[in-house]
Design an enzyme around this catalytic site. Sequence first.
Site, PDB file in Angstrom:
ATOM      1  N   HIS A 132      14.979   1.195  -3.740  1.00  0.00           N
ATOM      2  CA  HIS A 132      16.004   0.409  -4.422  1.00  0.00           C
ATOM      3  C   HIS A 132      16.823  -0.429  -3.451  1.00  0.00           C
ATOM      4  O   HIS A 132      18.012  -0.659  -3.657  1.00  0.00           O
ATOM      5  CB  HIS A 132      16.923   1.333  -5.234  1.00  0.00           C
ATOM      6  CG  HIS A 132      16.244   2.000  -6.377  1.00  0.00           C
ATOM      7  ND1 HIS A 132      16.844   2.979  -7.150  1.00  0.00           N
ATOM      8  CD2 HIS A 132      15.004   1.839  -6.897  1.00  0.00           C
ATOM      9  CE1 HIS A 132      15.989   3.385  -8.081  1.00  0.00           C
ATOM     10  NE2 HIS A 132      14.869   2.716  -7.941  1.00  0.00           N
ATOM     11  N   GLU A 186       3.940   6.161  -9.504  1.00  0.00           N
ATOM     12  CA  GLU A 186       4.500   5.395  -8.388  1.00  0.00           C
ATOM     13  C   GLU A 186       4.790   6.285  -7.174  1.00  0.00           C
ATOM     14  O   GLU A 186       5.950   6.526  -6.830  1.00  0.00           O
ATOM     15  CB  GLU A 186       5.751   4.646  -8.823  1.00  0.00           C
ATOM     16  CG  GLU A 186       6.803   5.460  -9.563  1.00  0.00           C
ATOM     17  CD  GLU A 186       8.033   4.640  -9.886  1.00  0.00           C
ATOM     18  OE1 GLU A 186       8.591   4.004  -8.968  1.00  0.00           O
ATOM     19  OE2 GLU A 186       8.430   4.626 -11.063  1.00  0.00           O
ATOM     20  N   GLU A 244       5.190  -2.815  -8.706  1.00  0.00           N
ATOM     21  CA  GLU A 244       5.571  -2.547  -7.320  1.00  0.00           C
ATOM     22  C   GLU A 244       4.306  -2.404  -6.480  1.00  0.00           C
ATOM     23  O   GLU A 244       3.380  -1.683  -6.858  1.00  0.00           O
ATOM     24  CB  GLU A 244       6.435  -1.281  -7.235  1.00  0.00           C
ATOM     25  CG  GLU A 244       7.696  -1.395  -8.090  1.00  0.00           C
ATOM     26  CD  GLU A 244       8.531  -0.119  -8.106  1.00  0.00           C
ATOM     27  OE1 GLU A 244       8.253   0.790  -7.301  1.00  0.00           O
ATOM     28  OE2 GLU A 244       9.448  -0.043  -8.927  1.00  0.00           O
TER      29      GLU A 244
END
Length: 416
Positions: free
Chosen positions: A245, A371, A275
């Site tokens: 982040h 992820e 991503e």
Amino acid sequence: MTTTPPVSTVAELERLKVLHNGEKTPLTFSDAEFERRLGGLREIMAAKELDAVVLTSYQGIKYYSDFLFTYFGRSYALVVTPDDSVSVTANIDAGMPWRRSYGENIVYTDWKRDNYQYGVVEALKQRGITARRVGVEFDSLSLDNHAKLQAAFDGAELVDVAQDAMRQRMIKSAEEIEVIKHGARIGDLGGEAIKAAIREGISEYEVALIGTEAMTHEIAKTFPDSEIRDTWVWFQSGINTDGAHNWSTTRKLVKGDILSLNCFPMTSGYYTALERTMFLGEPDARSLELWNINVEVHRAGLELIKPGAVCKDIAAELNEIYVGYGLLPNRTFGYGHSFGVLSHYYGREAGLELREDIDTVLEPGMVVSMEPMITVLDGQPGAGGYREHDILVVHEDGAENITKFGFGPEHNIIPA
């Protein structure tokens, strides 16, 4: 034509208004979809013997009404009764909340303290409801607003409905899944725009702007009646890839950089993501090894997502791959999470995350990411953060991967 009588002092102004200004805007979902959602909430109300529910979170109000508020220090609510729903919104927004929501609307003004709480109570009073048990969201209700609502509903019991509402949101309808699929497609388009823009000397934030613009235009084309807001990109390079982040900076790309591409198209409050790990030029041997290990975990995780799988069991099995390579301590967060009404400043369906402490069983209608991420600290061989991210829709007979952007070294080494 409606005329407003003249007033000479603020004391004469209304505490509450009805502002049906203009016409209702086409909403993200059908009326039947909102009735389905409200019906689910009313089942929660009946089970908990509640007279009404007062939702105050971004995600709660958005999910049940389609209205996504802008906070700026003012409070908002959606009051749900056994028969209808009414949003309570600030006068600064004028008629927009009514136009962009399912249900009725009451506007509160700034001219007297605690008009917001007054509006919430009045919404029930107008409907002939004397509240003795009121559902609220403990996970997002501040201590201050909790105390004020408790005082406004003198003698009533405030009962938490946040976890039950979250569990309802975890199972997506066909209409929701359609929006999420478009989001995944739009994320892929943003990724392609970013990939084409990567070069030595360009700044992280410049790349991010290119991806954001591409996705925003496509959202406007695909959803022509929607608000255009909240879409963003985190494009990270070098040491800035260490956290998932980390916001884009002014750092300029140099040959040999590890890169993290992160696209977040936001359609009417619905979050989707793409991503990818990338390299500008050929990675060194250790970086390539680490990247391939993380891709191995990612591929294994994609195979594990299916109906009947348990979140914590998926995490445990993937952990064993990292253990075999001595990389388990390099993990930075869980292996995936639910999708729907969420963003970096609101929402999170914490009951559906691929973590060691979550025993939720995957069901058809759930939408989750895979992820995996590991971080190698600065100064060590292969330093940087390695992360891939796909979105999967769980069906009766398996899972559908709706992310199409390629991952791994064969796709994402950018010539330098």
